[in-house]
Scaffold this active site. Structure first.
Site, PDB file in Angstrom:
ATOM      1  N   LYS B  78       0.851  -1.196   0.000  1.00 40.75           N
ATOM      2  CA  LYS B  78       0.000   0.000   0.000  1.00 40.75           C
ATOM      3  C   LYS B  78       0.883   1.240   0.000  1.00 40.75           C
ATOM      4  O   LYS B  78       1.905   1.266   0.702  1.00 40.75           O
ATOM      5  CB  LYS B  78      -0.913  -0.019   1.230  1.00 40.75           C
ATOM      6  CG  LYS B  78      -1.939   1.107   1.283  1.00 40.75           C
ATOM      7  CD  LYS B  78      -2.835   1.019   2.522  1.00 40.75           C
ATOM      8  CE  LYS B  78      -3.908   2.107   2.513  1.00 40.75           C
ATOM      9  NZ  LYS B  78      -4.794   2.033   3.695  1.00 40.75           N
ATOM     10  N   SER B 158      -9.874   2.356   2.854  1.00 41.54           N
ATOM     11  CA  SER B 158      -8.928   3.039   1.978  1.00 41.54           C
ATOM     12  C   SER B 158      -7.965   2.094   1.250  1.00 41.54           C
ATOM     13  O   SER B 158      -7.328   2.502   0.288  1.00 41.54           O
ATOM     14  CB  SER B 158      -8.109   4.035   2.794  1.00 41.54           C
ATOM     15  OG  SER B 158      -7.263   3.350   3.708  1.00 41.54           O
ATOM     16  N   SER B 182     -10.359   0.231   7.102  1.00 38.75           N
ATOM     17  CA  SER B 182      -9.721   0.302   5.784  1.00 38.75           C
ATOM     18  C   SER B 182      -9.059  -0.983   5.293  1.00 38.75           C
ATOM     19  O   SER B 182      -8.645  -1.061   4.143  1.00 38.75           O
ATOM     20  CB  SER B 182      -8.667   1.413   5.775  1.00 38.75           C
ATOM     21  OG  SER B 182      -9.286   2.664   5.647  1.00 38.75           O
TER      22      SER B 182
END
Lengths: 492, 490
Positions: B78, B158, B182
């Site tokens: 990420k 997210s 998330s």
């Protein structure tokens, strides 16, 4: 604990056409923790290093970097708090103080607003001539210093040096317990001595390692408190006093002209000796303080605190009390000797094995006088404590007189050397052999029959003979023996 | 060869162990899959060369017989994790071409264990969002589509890039972070497994901060066991993060098949929210039955302060974010937009560098911390937070873990909820509580809804008891027998 009711000494009042005023002063001292690493990063804290060389990723607030508390700094704050006889809070926490500035890379300063590590305390502050006041301590908290913005290297840009950014500071906040610039100066002096005793801050004001924000307001003696102004960042004892004096008069003038004081932050201009507005109350930042979620609360165990306490050095107040009770020194002499750690240590070295009072007198009258005159720091004194100890020893065992001692000290100062050796080599030993002194005296009396007659008439003129003997003996005759023999020969 | 990207992470480990294929082959397959998946917009950067070098190095280690637990496994990272020498954006324009000189602890742990980095994954800007539509680099598209439909769906957020990449076979696993859901919500939206471990299990050092007291890293993978293997490498005490926990990392993978006999599973009544789709309600009931069949006892429990969790979260998280994001000031790195003076430079740099949602949360955060409002908002929210933690403490005296749905809906259409931030925030309703209380939570894919979209179940465990989460997650996975995959349309 705030002693609002205490009214300043009349001599400290400012008297104008409209009457008397007194000044109310509170101080916030920023004392840099004497630590080799910063408060939350491992960066070194060396003074005067090349710009931006004492900076880690944490100090530069790179993304994802996290603070880790330097425990050594916590210990120094606790020791300082103990030295101020203040409440040590076993639970404290760090808060973020948010504001934008280029020399504050994180966009917040990590400080302690809600739960400072040290709470209230009291400090006894000696003024001149044996007077003293008590100054209340509001709190001591740990916080990060900011970096330095340099505006004058380029016409269009500001340079930023982050070396200082993140260095540990102890902010020590007093109660508004001071009533004159001299009291404020005495407080700073005392606090400075204390941190230097403890070794928690080097107290170097020139380097900015100890600096003060001064809160000043004025009122009619004993009357309602006035609105205060804060003067930021004063880094010398002289500036602190001048800024207070200037600011008090500025406020009085405004009030006397029917104006009101705006609560604001001001800066002192060291060139003009004036203060000017830096930030008005309306412009005051909203710092949006909140607990720093990157750091855990600081919890101090009783055991740890006890160990720190047991390890504290003897502090000025205790040392002074000991000098008075055990050594028989006067209050005043003792306070001068303990006023800084080096002086006290020097004295103790000189006094070791000697008459304590004699050693104190010798230092206060001779040695400190000379150091002051030559503007030499005690640590750089050309005459060591050991040498002074020998000199005092020779005075007390009557090897030399006080007068000769001064000579020996001067020789040591100029040429160095060992006092006993100097006395030996130069034949400065006091003559205590009563036979030799008697012979000298007989000779002088015989040579001056008129004077001898005069002394018999007026015993007070015996001093003339003492002077003669000292002259003949080149100061080496023991004055006490000389006096005794003269009395016996001329007055009995 | 072309199916190497359909393996599980555990399957790939044994495949390489058996010399069925090399890490280079495995890595190349994934690089090809990434190159073929631009339509998903999951990867922001593909570190092709580095990936192949790392794969080759792994193959050399394997030939020597010196391999780590993740040796040769290609992973996606990420873009919130700082990666040395590789641009790190946090999904924002404001970081510009920022290229860290350091590696986050979590990603460094993965490389230490032999993993291979494929590149950096798209995400909501600064991890703020539940749909991945807040990325400065465009939304990630969910590989899943409703049956017979072509509407583009969100992958959740997210960590939308992480979830999409794992489900589309672009990597065997991905790092993700979870501040309010998330990891778990995108896992639920994409039919993947995601675990947010106990706060403090993984170091936050080198992860771009959103809300420090809530942020936690965790993996998104295709199976529970894969998640356990990956978390085992990511986790561990780190002296550089003061909030990281000094605790041994257990053998998570071993716990996935542990017996559940005698476990008491709490079902919190407050999670039965109004308007919850019947399909989710049913799935939840199925989950209870599956666990009963494993010998668990299902107990009704109450977490009375649940309804205050979302409001408290949307005070605490923005408050911390408003301060954490102050460092993006255009002074030292990232984007600077010059103004006529310092203040204008700040305003322009931040105004243009941050996206709308980030600006909104900074404003909310600054507001709730400001003089006069701090007590009414921030302090009150912290009190709620303490109550919520206490709720969990109380129920965990009666049960060993909790079972809930992961999200109140399946994946929704891109653009369909953009105009209503509050509706968007409701996505986190089942997940924020675990962040507020610092507890581990895992989302396991359990069914497809009637339109053919995946739905997840969440297991919330006691602090530092990820093992029970994995054990229950493993059982749910086996019972649900979820092995649906999105039809490749990209």
């Amino acid at each position: 604990m705030f002693t609002a009711e205490r009214v300043a000494d009349k001599s400290d009042w400012i008297t104008t056409d409209t009457g008397d005023w007194e000044i109310i002063i509170g101080l916030e001292i920023h004392a840099q923790v004497a630590s080799e690493a910063k408060l939350f990063s491992g960066a070194p804290t060396q003074y005067g290093a090349e710009p931006n060389t004492q900076v880690t990723l944490v100090d530069a607030a790179m993304p994802g970097m996290l603070p880790v508390l330097n425990e050594y700094c916590v210990e120094q704050a606790v020791r300082t708090g103990m030295g101020m006889k203040a409440q040590i809070n076993s639970f404290s926490r760090f808060d973020r103080k948010n504001y934008f500035y280029p020399d504050l890379p994180q966009g917040y300063q990590i400080s302690q607003l809600y739960h400072p590590i040290v709470g209230e305390g009291k400090m006894l502050v000696e003024l001149d001539e044996g007077e003293s006041i008590t100054v209340g301590i509001e709190r001591l908290h740990l916080e990060q210093d900011a970096g330095k913005s340099i505006h004058d290297l380029d016409p269009n840009s500001t340079y930023v040096d982050l070396n200082r950014c993140g260095v540990a500071l102890m902010e020590i906040v007093s109660k508004p317990d001071m009533r004159s610039s001299r009291e404020a100066a005495a407080y700073v002096r005392k606090l400075r001595a204390l941190v230097r005793y403890l070794g928690t801050c080097d107290g170097d004001m020139e380097k900015g390692n100890l600096r003060a924000d001064v809160n000043v307001s004025v009122r009619r003696p004993g009357g309602e408190l006035g609105t205060r102004c804060e003067i930021k960042n004063l880094n010398s004892m002289r500036f602190i006093q001048q800024a207070i004096e200037y600011e008090a008069r500025r406020q009085i003038e405004i009030l006397e002209n029917g104006g009101e004081i705006d609560q604001e932050t001001r800066l002192y201009n060291t060139d003009t000796g004036e203060t000017r507005t830096m930030r008005s109350k309306e412009d005051a930042h909203d710092y949006r303080y909140f607990p720093d979620p990157d750091l855990l609360p600081v919890k101090l165990s009783e055991q740890w605190l006890a160990a720190i306490k047991a390890d504290l050095p003897e502090l000025p107040d205790e040392k002074k009390a000991r000098f008075v009770s055990d050594y028989g020194l006067s209050d005043y002499d003792a306070s001068v000797l303990v006023s800084d750690r080096e002086k006290a240590a020097y004295y103790e070295e000189v006094a070791e094995g000697n008459d304590k009072k004699l050693a104190a007198n010798w230092l206060l009258n001779e040695v400190f006088g000379k150091l002051n005159k030559e503007n030499v720091d005690i640590l750089d004194s050309p005459v060591s404590a050991v040498a002074n100890r020998a000199i005092v020893g020779m005075i007390s065992d009557k090897t030399i007189s006080g007068k000769i001692a001064k000579q020996v000290f001067e020789i040591c100062w100029e040429d160095g050397g060992d006092p006993a050796g100097i006395v030996e080599e130069r034949g400065l030993k006091q003559v205590t052999d009563t036979g030799a002194i008697e012979a000298m005296i007989d000779e002088i009396i015989t040579a001056n029959p008129d004077q001898a007659a005069k002394v018999r008439d007026k015993p007070k003129t015996l001093g003339w003979f003492v002077g003669q003997v000292m002259q003949v003996s080149k100061g080496k005759a023991n004055p006490q023996a000389v006096n005794e023999i003269l009395r016996k020969k001329l007055l009995d | 060869m072309s199916t190497l990207n359909e393996l599980t992470l555990a399957g790939a480990i044994s495949g390489m162990k058996n010399k069925d294929f090399s890490s280079r082959e495995l890595t190349q397959t994934h690089l090809d899959a990434i190159a073929d998946a631009d339509a998903l917009n999951a990867f922001l950067v593909t570190t092709k060369e580095a990936a192949l070098n790392m794969a080759d190095a792994s193959d050399v280690r394997r030939a020597r017989g010196d391999v780590g637990p993740l040796d040769g496994i290609p992973l996606g990272i990420k873009d919130l994790f700082c990666t040395k020498g590789t641009r790190t954006t946090a999904g924002s324009k404001i970081l510009g071409e920022f290229t860290p000189t350091y590696e986050s602890t979590v990603s460094a742990n993965l490389w230490r264990d032999g993993a291979v980095m494929l590149g950096k994954l798209n995400m909501d800007e600064f991890a703020m969002g539940s749909s991945n539509e807040n990325s400065a680099f465009g939304p990630v598209v969910n590989p899943w589509r409703a049956k017979g439909k072509t509407q583009k769906l969100v992958p959740g957020g997210s960590s939308g890039g992480s979830a999409a990449a794992v489900t589309a076979g672009l990597c065997l696993g991905a790092t993700a972070t979870d501040t309010g859901g998330s990891i778990r919500q995108p896992a639920s939206f994409t039919g993947t497994v995601g675990i947010k471990p106990t706060y403090g299990r993984c170091s936050r050092w080198g992860i771009v901060a959103f809300a420090s007291s809530l942020d936690q890293a965790g993996p998104i993978t295709r199976t529970v066991k894969d998640a356990a293997i990956m978390l085992g490498s990511m986790a561990g005490y780190d002296p550089k993060d003061s909030t990281s926990i000094k605790a041994e990392v257990p053998d998570f993978a071993a716990s996935c098949t542990r017996s559940l006999k005698g476990l008491r599973i709490g079902v919190p009544k407050e999670y039965r929210v109004e308007g919850m789709p019947a399909e989710i309600e049913k799935l939840w009931a199925d989950g209870m039955n599956w666990l009963r069949a494993e010998g668990c006892e299902i107990v009704d429990v109450s977490l009375p302060h649940t309804k205050y969790a979302l409001p408290a979260y949307y005070i605490i998280a923005p408050a911390e974010a408003s301060s954490n994001l102050a460092r993006y000031d255009g002074m030292r790195y990232g984007v600077r937009v010059d103004g006529t003076d310092l203040t204008e430079t700040y305003e322009k740099s931040r105004g243009q560098g941050f996206g709308e949602e980030v600006r909104r949360r900074i404003m909310i955060g600054a507001y709730v911390l400001s003089a006069g409002f701090y007590d009414a908002y921030y302090i009150r929210a912290q009190k709620v937070r303490a109550r919520i933690a206490e709720d969990f403490k109380n129920v965990f005296e009666r049960c060993d873990a909790l079972l809930t749905p992961t999200a109140p809906s399946a994946a929704f259409g891109i653009g369909s909820r953009l105009n209503d931030p509050v509706q968007m925030y409701l996505n986190d309703i089942f997940t924020v509580t675990a962040n507020l209380a610092g507890l581990p939570g895992i989302s396991v894919p359990a069914a497809l809804d009637s339109s053919g979209l995946p739905l997840g179940l969440q297991v919330i465990g006691k602090a530092l008891d990820e093992e029970t989460c994995f054990a229950i997650g493993g059982a749910l996975e086996r019972a649900a027998d979820f092995n649906a995959k999105p039809d490749k349309w990209w």
